[in-house]
Design an enzyme around this catalytic site. Structure first.
Site, short mmCIF file in Angstrom:
data_model
loop_
_atom_site.label_atom_id
_atom_site.label_comp_id
_atom_site.label_asym_id
_atom_site.label_seq_id
_atom_site.Cartn_x
_atom_site.Cartn_y
_atom_site.Cartn_z
N GLU A 117 -13.20 -0.85 -0.07
CA GLU A 117 -12.38 -1.47 0.98
C GLU A 117 -12.62 -0.79 2.32
O GLU A 117 -12.77 -1.44 3.35
CB GLU A 117 -10.89 -1.36 0.62
CG GLU A 117 -10.49 -2.06 -0.66
CD GLU A 117 -10.62 -1.18 -1.91
OE1 GLU A 117 -11.57 -0.36 -1.99
OE2 GLU A 117 -9.77 -1.32 -2.80
N CYS B 162 -6.69 3.43 1.22
CA CYS B 162 -7.20 2.14 1.72
C CYS B 162 -6.07 1.26 2.24
O CYS B 162 -6.23 0.56 3.24
CB CYS B 162 -7.99 1.42 0.63
SG CYS B 162 -9.57 2.23 0.30
#
Ligand code: THU
Length: 139
Positions: free
Chosen positions: A55, A96
């Site tokens: 991500e 993330c």
């Protein structure tokens, strides 16, 4: 952009995962408001802590290309041998989620967790990171 297209792209990104240590392969496809899709995979390191999640790879590629507005991200992942349609959904780690909170509207940014193009779940960022600490808190 259809969710299934983003999921397909995330599977494409997963092919490039560099994960010799965990053998856990993750792919992400991040949709910018400019219509571009930024792909990312996890990139591990012998020293372990420099590892970057799929991500964040996608976000950092986009931001370094000048894109800072996003609509959605599709994430697919699991142990290397896991094939499409098998295993579990791969949820983004806390770090993330915090990176997403820096750039995305918690009420509209969509996080698509896919097992396949037809088996997936969608969350809003505010559901996955409630009561987040953001730049608003620094004002
Ligand atoms: N990983 C990701 O890339 N994204 C996630 O959402 C969860 C974890 C990576 C980091 C590491 O390379 C491997 O998966 C095992 O934690």
């Amino acid at each position: 952009m259809e969710d299934k297209v983003l999921i397909e792209k995330a599977f494409e990104a997963r092919e490039r995962s560099y994960s010799p240590y965990s053998k856990f392969k993750v792919g992400a496809a991040l949709l910018g408001k400019n219509g571009e899709i930024y792909l990312g995979c996890n990139i591990e390191n012998a020293a372990y802590s420099p590892t970057n999640c799929a991500e964040r790879t996608a976000f950092f590629k986009a931001v370094s290309d000048g894109q800072m507005d996003f609509e959605a991200i599709a994430i697919v992942g699991g142990p290397a041998e896991t094939q499409k349609g098998e295993g579990d959904f791969c949820a983004p780690c806390g770090v993330c989620r915090q990176v997403m909170a820096e750039f995305c509207d918690p009420k509209t940014f969509r996080i698509i967790l896919g097992k396949s193009e037809t088996d997936y779940k969608v969350f809003l960022l505010e559901e996955l990171l409630p009561l987040s600490f953001t730049k608003e808190d620094l004002k």
